[in-house]
Design an enzyme around this catalytic site. Sequence first.
Site, mmCIF file in Angstrom:
data_model
loop_
_atom_site.group_PDB
_atom_site.id
_atom_site.type_symbol
_atom_site.label_atom_id
_atom_site.label_comp_id
_atom_site.label_asym_id
_atom_site.label_seq_id
_atom_site.Cartn_x
_atom_site.Cartn_y
_atom_site.Cartn_z
ATOM 1 N N GLU A 6 3.193 -7.223 8.667
ATOM 2 C CA GLU A 6 2.980 -5.627 8.490
ATOM 3 C C GLU A 6 3.984 -5.124 7.513
ATOM 4 O OE1 GLU A 6 0.747 -4.308 10.782
ATOM 5 O OE2 GLU A 6 0.343 -6.073 10.977
ATOM 6 N N ASP A 63 -10.483 0.808 -24.903
ATOM 7 C CA ASP A 63 -10.959 0.737 -23.493
ATOM 8 C C ASP A 63 -10.734 1.979 -22.666
ATOM 9 O OD1 ASP A 63 -10.750 -2.013 -23.218
ATOM 10 O OD2 ASP A 63 -8.866 -2.183 -22.537
ATOM 11 N N ARG A 94 -3.439 -8.964 -20.476
ATOM 12 C CA ARG A 94 -4.476 -8.777 -21.515
ATOM 13 C C ARG A 94 -3.827 -7.708 -22.816
ATOM 14 N NH1 ARG A 94 -7.252 -4.298 -21.092
ATOM 15 N NH2 ARG A 94 -9.440 -4.832 -22.047
ATOM 16 N N PRO A 135 0.879 -1.231 -0.124
ATOM 17 C CA PRO A 135 0.132 -0.004 0.089
ATOM 18 C C PRO A 135 1.018 1.332 0.064
ATOM 19 C CG PRO A 135 -0.364 -1.534 2.144
ATOM 20 C CD PRO A 135 0.488 -1.893 1.188
HETATM 21 N N1 ADE Z 1 -0.497 -5.238 0.102
HETATM 22 C C1 ADE Z 1 -1.732 -4.519 0.942
HETATM 23 N N2 ADE Z 1 -2.543 -3.787 0.542
HETATM 24 C C2 ADE Z 1 -2.175 -3.576 -0.869
HETATM 25 C C3 ADE Z 1 -2.646 -2.626 -1.711
HETATM 26 N N3 ADE Z 1 -3.468 -1.829 -1.569
HETATM 27 N N4 ADE Z 1 -1.803 -2.578 -2.896
HETATM 28 C C4 ADE Z 1 -0.870 -3.484 -3.382
HETATM 29 N N5 ADE Z 1 -0.540 -4.461 -2.361
HETATM 30 C C5 ADE Z 1 -1.062 -4.185 -1.141
#
Ligand code: ADE
Length: 259
Positions: free
Chosen positions: A119, A172, A157, A92
């Site tokens: 984590e 697309d 794709r 994230p």
């Molecule tokens: N791992 C945990 N959350 C994630 C996300 N939003 N994007 C990519 N990998 C992740």
Amino acid sequence: MLDVTVLTLFPNMFEGVFGESIFKRAVENGAARVNLVNFREFATDRHKTVDDAPFGGGAGMLLKAPPLFDAMAAIPRETDPLSRERVVLLTPQGRRFTQQVAEDFSRQSRLVFICGHYEGVDERVRQELVTDEISIGDFVLTGGEIAAMAVLDAVVRLLPGVLGNEQSAPDDSFSSGLLEYPQYTRPAEYRGLSVPPVLLSGNHALIEEWRRKHALYRTWVRRPDMLEHVALSVREQVWVAAWEQGDFSGIDVVERRDI
Ligand code: ADE
């Protein structure tokens, strides 16, 4: 041929996705090759430990560096410094995944995905092994696997010969910088709802104009941020100016603003 390696503690999660539909076809056509590696196999202690507590204390566990370094050393790698190889950590904290990133990845010859868990990962993995950190959105998944599948789906794709209809990728949403225009198929009349007559007219110039106008209108309503990056013709600017005045007279498919 795009060569994909996924380093994961949960290789079984990928089996459904890799065994079906477009992915399966990509592998059968020789457009892509996929190799799943469970990096737990590279843990050296009796319990096959891949995680540990962070130095300095705090909650949660981190993925240890050695099993990931050893897994990376064991897989085939491009040795040419000009090679088109990328090592992608799903996290994230990464750069946001977009169609542009998918297009970039689809032009590589080798992609390695590292699926994080717990984590986080020891910072040395980021420093030494990873070329790209990618997030699929501002939310937290329990691991990188689902994110890696989403990224791979979007990339595969785009490979030549994977989509049956070669037209479908460039049309697309996003590749034109606009969302897609509304589409209809038979029957022309259904439950009192009819298809906009232009689309049945056979007049290709009018159909093209209708599609462009409705793609632009849909984008203007739903994703005005995208319009900052699109060059509009004078005529298109006139359409937008009319909508901004509340004049929707040329629009057949009025958008609800709360979608
Ligand atoms: N791992 C945990 N959350 C994630 C996300 N939003 N994007 C990519 N990998 C992740």
